[in-house]
Design a protein around this motif. Structure first.
Motif, PDB file in Angstrom:
ATOM      1  N   TYR A 279       4.833   0.908 -11.126  1.00 41.54           N
ATOM      2  CA  TYR A 279       5.206   1.955 -11.471  1.00 41.54           C
ATOM      3  C   TYR A 279       4.536   3.549 -10.546  1.00 41.54           C
ATOM      4  O   TYR A 279       4.081   4.428  -9.322  1.00 41.54           O
ATOM      5  N   ARG A 280       3.241   3.036 -10.638  1.00 43.62           N
ATOM      6  CA  ARG A 280       2.179   3.342  -9.636  1.00 43.62           C
ATOM      7  C   ARG A 280       2.740   3.291  -8.407  1.00 43.62           C
ATOM      8  O   ARG A 280       2.622   4.323  -7.455  1.00 43.62           O
ATOM      9  N   HIS A 281       3.863   2.796  -7.897  1.00 41.86           N
ATOM     10  CA  HIS A 281       3.384   2.314  -6.231  1.00 41.86           C
ATOM     11  C   HIS A 281       4.692   3.301  -6.375  1.00 41.86           C
ATOM     12  O   HIS A 281       5.289   3.736  -5.425  1.00 41.86           O
ATOM     13  N   VAL A 282       5.412   2.858  -6.949  1.00 41.76           N
ATOM     14  CA  VAL A 282       6.997   3.300  -6.328  1.00 41.76           C
ATOM     15  C   VAL A 282       6.599   5.781  -6.682  1.00 41.76           C
ATOM     16  O   VAL A 282       7.151   5.901  -5.775  1.00 41.76           O
ATOM     17  N   ALA A 283       5.703   5.696  -7.991  1.00 41.82           N
ATOM     18  CA  ALA A 283       5.955   7.029  -8.196  1.00 41.82           C
ATOM     19  C   ALA A 283       4.617   8.080  -7.113  1.00 41.82           C
ATOM     20  O   ALA A 283       4.808   8.780  -6.445  1.00 41.82           O
ATOM     21  N   ALA A 284       4.214   7.051  -6.423  1.00 40.84           N
ATOM     22  CA  ALA A 284       3.025   7.086  -4.768  1.00 40.84           C
ATOM     23  C   ALA A 284       4.001   7.203  -4.242  1.00 40.84           C
ATOM     24  O   ALA A 284       3.165   7.972  -3.198  1.00 40.84           O
ATOM     25  N   THR A 285       5.388   6.674  -3.482  1.00 36.82           N
ATOM     26  CA  THR A 285       5.732   6.665  -2.674  1.00 36.82           C
ATOM     27  C   THR A 285       6.960   7.772  -2.502  1.00 36.82           C
ATOM     28  O   THR A 285       7.403   8.310  -3.127  1.00 36.82           O
ATOM     29  N   PRO A 286       6.895   8.541  -1.727  1.00 37.26           N
ATOM     30  CA  PRO A 286       7.437   9.387  -1.405  1.00 37.26           C
ATOM     31  C   PRO A 286       8.963   9.341  -0.769  1.00 37.26           C
ATOM     32  O   PRO A 286       9.543  10.558  -1.608  1.00 37.26           O
ATOM     33  N   GLY A 287       9.087   8.698  -0.598  1.00 34.26           N
ATOM     34  CA  GLY A 287      11.034   8.408  -0.473  1.00 34.26           C
ATOM     35  C   GLY A 287      11.585   6.113  -1.766  1.00 34.26           C
ATOM     36  O   GLY A 287      10.463   6.886  -2.625  1.00 34.26           O
ATOM     37  N   ALA A 288      12.960   6.525  -1.615  1.00 37.43           N
ATOM     38  CA  ALA A 288      12.634   6.000  -2.450  1.00 37.43           C
ATOM     39  C   ALA A 288      12.414   4.329  -2.107  1.00 37.43           C
ATOM     40  O   ALA A 288      12.211   4.129  -1.329  1.00 37.43           O
ATOM     41  N   VAL A 289      12.054   3.344  -3.363  1.00 39.49           N
ATOM     42  CA  VAL A 289      11.450   2.216  -2.821  1.00 39.49           C
ATOM     43  C   VAL A 289      12.781   0.790  -3.511  1.00 39.49           C
ATOM     44  O   VAL A 289      13.062   1.167  -4.403  1.00 39.49           O
ATOM     45  N   GLY A 290      13.038   0.218  -2.907  1.00 41.00           N
ATOM     46  CA  GLY A 290      13.996  -0.886  -2.624  1.00 41.00           C
ATOM     47  C   GLY A 290      12.751  -2.221  -3.825  1.00 41.00           C
ATOM     48  O   GLY A 290      12.136  -1.819  -3.628  1.00 41.00           O
TER      49      GLY A 290
ATOM     50  N   GLU B  63       7.098  -6.844  -3.050  1.00 40.59           N
ATOM     51  CA  GLU B  63       5.683  -7.513  -1.935  1.00 40.59           C
ATOM     52  C   GLU B  63       4.716  -6.617  -2.518  1.00 40.59           C
ATOM     53  O   GLU B  63       3.363  -7.028  -2.526  1.00 40.59           O
ATOM     54  N   ALA B  64       5.198  -5.168  -2.900  1.00 39.97           N
ATOM     55  CA  ALA B  64       3.953  -4.487  -2.857  1.00 39.97           C
ATOM     56  C   ALA B  64       2.542  -4.744  -4.232  1.00 39.97           C
ATOM     57  O   ALA B  64       1.419  -4.567  -3.404  1.00 39.97           O
ATOM     58  N   VAL B  65       3.306  -5.201  -5.223  1.00 42.02           N
ATOM     59  CA  VAL B  65       2.861  -5.949  -6.181  1.00 42.02           C
ATOM     60  C   VAL B  65       2.105  -7.348  -6.235  1.00 42.02           C
ATOM     61  O   VAL B  65       1.544  -7.593  -7.529  1.00 42.02           O
ATOM     62  N   GLY B  66       3.021  -8.062  -5.209  1.00 36.48           N
ATOM     63  CA  GLY B  66       2.651  -9.233  -5.548  1.00 36.48           C
ATOM     64  C   GLY B  66       3.141 -10.031  -6.498  1.00 36.48           C
ATOM     65  O   GLY B  66       2.766 -10.755  -7.249  1.00 36.48           O
ATOM     66  N   VAL B  67       4.732 -10.450  -6.650  1.00 39.19           N
ATOM     67  CA  VAL B  67       5.043 -10.489  -8.081  1.00 39.19           C
ATOM     68  C   VAL B  67       6.673 -11.110  -7.289  1.00 39.19           C
ATOM     69  O   VAL B  67       7.111 -10.772  -6.108  1.00 39.19           O
ATOM     70  N   THR B  68       7.687 -11.519  -8.260  1.00 40.26           N
ATOM     71  CA  THR B  68       8.822 -12.204  -7.840  1.00 40.26           C
ATOM     72  C   THR B  68       9.958 -10.591  -7.430  1.00 40.26           C
ATOM     73  O   THR B  68       9.559  -9.972  -8.159  1.00 40.26           O
ATOM     74  N   ARG B  69      11.198 -10.824  -6.924  1.00 41.93           N
ATOM     75  CA  ARG B  69      12.111  -9.804  -6.916  1.00 41.93           C
ATOM     76  C   ARG B  69      12.542  -9.722  -7.985  1.00 41.93           C
ATOM     77  O   ARG B  69      12.973  -8.600  -8.171  1.00 41.93           O
ATOM     78  N   SER B  70      12.947 -10.806  -9.568  1.00 45.37           N
ATOM     79  CA  SER B  70      13.772 -10.720  -9.793  1.00 45.37           C
ATOM     80  C   SER B  70      13.061 -10.658 -11.308  1.00 45.37           C
ATOM     81  O   SER B  70      13.144  -9.343 -12.150  1.00 45.37           O
TER      82      SER B  70
END
Length: 221
Positions: free
Chosen positions: A32-43, A49-56
């Motif tokens: 949540y913190r990563h997406v909320a702080a990012t100006p655009g949309a996040v895939g 990758e940003a939080v160090g977990v698997t895609r699933s």
């Protein structure tokens, strides 16, 4: 039974508890913190990758945040290509516009804030409010600090660079600013003028969906 299951949807406090309870998971909080702080949309790939977990795992938690109303979803082609062979649009996430807060025991600071703003605005005390805000910013223990970006981040502004302009993804006074834009945005500008060092020039330059103030570095520094 989860927090969501036990909440009474008719009770705003219960709803807020349920929403904020979703953030009890540490991975979910980081996403949540990563997406909320990012100006655009996040895939999903970028978030994982940003939080160090698997895609699933990222996908699972991101969708839980959407269900709670903390994030919203759209679809776009991340490759930038269009036409045949461009692939299907990917699911992307951004911070939802809603606001969630809870106080134990219940408090009504927002009601007091609106009442005070109405009185200040009707009395024409804009300049006095700005002077007080500028003085409060200058009196802040971190006023004039070398790393203004971190100072603003700690105060909830979610700063990010847009070229040579430092923009603010979040307005800490959003609810009041929506009702009293001239009054509250003027106060916010004055507060940041007091908080920033002479190296910076705060100015009114609204960020879509964010704060009304942007900052740039003075050329002489």
């Amino acid at each position: 039974m989860t927090a969501e299951d036990s909440a009474d949807p008719a009770d705003p406090a219960d709803s807020a508890f349920a929403v904020l309870g979703v953030l009890g998971d540490p991975v979910r909080r980081r996403l949540y913190r990563h997406v909320a702080a990012t100006p655009g949309a996040v895939g999903r790939d970028a978030a994982a990758e940003a939080v160090g977990v698997t895609r699933s795992l990222a996908a699972f938690h991101l969708d839980k945040l959407v269900e709670a109303g903390l994030l919203e979803v759209s679809f776009q082609r991340l490759s930038g290509r269009t036409g045949p062979g461009a692939g299907r649009p990917a699911k992307v996430y951004r911070r939802a516009e809603g606001e969630h807060s809870v106080s134990v025991p219940p408090r009504s600071y927002d009601a007091a804030g609106r009442l005070l703003a109405e009185v200040v605005e009707s009395a024409g005390l804009d300049r006095e409010l700005q002077a007080a805000a500028r003085a409060a910013g200058a009196a802040d223990p971190d006023a004039g600090a070398g790393d203004l970006v971190e100072v603003l981040r700690a105060r909830g502004y979610q700063p990010f660079w847009d070229g040579e302009t430092l923009r603010l993804r979040n307005c800490p006074f959003h609810a009041l600013a929506a009702e009293f834009p001239a009054l509250v945005c003027g106060m916010n500008l004055a507060l940041l003028e007091g908080l920033a060092s002479e190296e910076w020039s705060p100015a009114m330059d609204p960020c879509p969906g964010g704060c009304c103030v942007a900052l740039s570095k003075n050329k002489s520094h």
